[in-house]
Design an enzyme around this catalytic site. Sequence first.
Site, PDB file in Angstrom:
ATOM      1  N   LYS A 189       0.847  -1.183   0.000  1.00 29.81           N
ATOM      2  CA  LYS A 189       0.000   0.000   0.000  1.00 29.81           C
ATOM      3  C   LYS A 189       0.887   1.240   0.000  1.00 29.81           C
ATOM      4  CE  LYS A 189      -4.216  -1.819   2.080  1.00 29.81           C
ATOM      5  NZ  LYS A 189      -5.124  -1.374   1.004  1.00 29.81           N
ATOM      6  N   LYS A 297     -14.224  -7.450  -4.656  1.00 30.73           N
ATOM      7  CA  LYS A 297     -14.474  -7.655  -3.229  1.00 30.73           C
ATOM      8  C   LYS A 297     -15.975  -7.907  -3.052  1.00 30.73           C
ATOM      9  CE  LYS A 297     -10.775  -4.685  -1.333  1.00 30.73           C
ATOM     10  NZ  LYS A 297     -10.209  -3.953  -2.460  1.00 30.73           N
TER      11      LYS A 297
END
Length: 382
Positions: A189, A297
Site C-alpha cells: 500500500k 471484493k
Amino acid sequence: MGIVRTLDYKTCLVVENVETDMNKIKRLFFECKKHILDFKFDAGTSRGVLKQKETYFVIVKSNNAPFIFGIGEAGPLPKLSLDDLPDFESKLNQICKELSNLEVELSQEEIFDFVKINIPESLPSIRFAFESALLDYSNKGKRLIFDSKFVSQREAIPINGLIWMGEKDFMLEQIDRKLQEGYDCIKMKIGAIDFEQECDLLAYIRSKFDKNQITLRVDANGAFAPEEALQKLNKLMDFDLHSIEQPIRQGQILKMSDLCKKTPVPIALDEELIGIFGLKNKTQLLKQINPQYIILKPTLLGGFRETKEWIEIAQSLNISWWMTSALESNVGLNAIAQFTATFDTILPQGLGTGQLYHNNINSPLIIESGYLVYDQKAKWGI
C-alpha cells in the site's frame, strides 16, 4: 435419511441429527451477532489507521433442523462501503426480522434471487452475508459455501503478501517477513508516507529479487492527484511492477480512462466498481475506462452473483481480474476463497487477511509459503 453431526453454535457441542433434505423449500429464521475484531497492529490505510473493525454474523436456522445453522458475515468497510451507515446494526436486525419465517428454496439460483428481491443493492455487505449463510445452510451447515478441490482436495490458492502503510521501518520489517515466509507476490500500500520513501522500499525489494522471482503490486487507494498520476507512474515503472490499484480517486471516469491509455504500469480498478449495479452500467464502465485489471471484493460489490457478473463482463472484454477480501473475519474470507476456487485463474489473489486479528474465528484456513490452503483436519471455532 442418515445421521448428520453438527455443531451447536451456542453450546459448542457436537450433536447428532437426522439428516433432512436441505434443498427443499424451508421456513427459515435469521439472527445477527456483532463481533469486534482487534487488529494485531495499527493497520494504516489512505483513509486512516484501523485498530478495530466491527463485523456482524448472520445466522440462519429452521425449526426442522435446529442444530444445523448457516453463517455469513456482513462487515462494511469504514469510509468506503455503501452501507457504512450509523444505523447499520438496526437495519441488519430489521432485515433479519422481516425475512424470518419466509419460505426459501435452497438451490443456488433461488438463494441469489431471494437475496436480490429482499435486500436492496444499497446494502451490499448484507447481501453478501445472506448469500453466504443460505449457501452454507443448504450444504448442511458445514461451512461449505462452494464445493471445489480447494475444500475437498486441499488444492491451494496463490495469494499476495500484503504490506501495510506506516513508517518506513515498519514497512521494511513487513517486507522482510513476507519474503522470509516464501511469498512470491508482494502487494504494498502506498500513498501514506513520502513518495520517495515508498520508492526506496520498492527499490529495496528489487535489489534482492527481480521480477522473475517476486511479483510486485502496489495499491494507491486513490491517493494520487490526477495531474501528478502519470508522472508518478513513470517513476514506478522503474520497479517492474505487475500493477497499481486505483491510482486516482474513483468517480473521475474520463481521467481514469485517459490514464489507462497512457500508463506504463498496468492499472487495476478497485474502488471504482463500488456502487455500480446492473449489466448495462457495469459494461459501460469497463468499456469506457478499459483497465488492464479489475479487483473484486464481494462484500463491497453485493455478493457472489454481482461479483460473477463483473467477471463475465471483464472476460468478454479481455480484462483480467483477481479477488480480494475486505478485512472480513475467517467466516467471510472462507466464503470468498471458496467462491474464488470455482474459477480457473492463476493470478495470486488478495486473500491473506486471516492472520490480521487477535480474536479471529478459528478455521481450517491456513497459509503455507504464499498459498491459502483449506486443511480439513482443522476445526471451525465459535
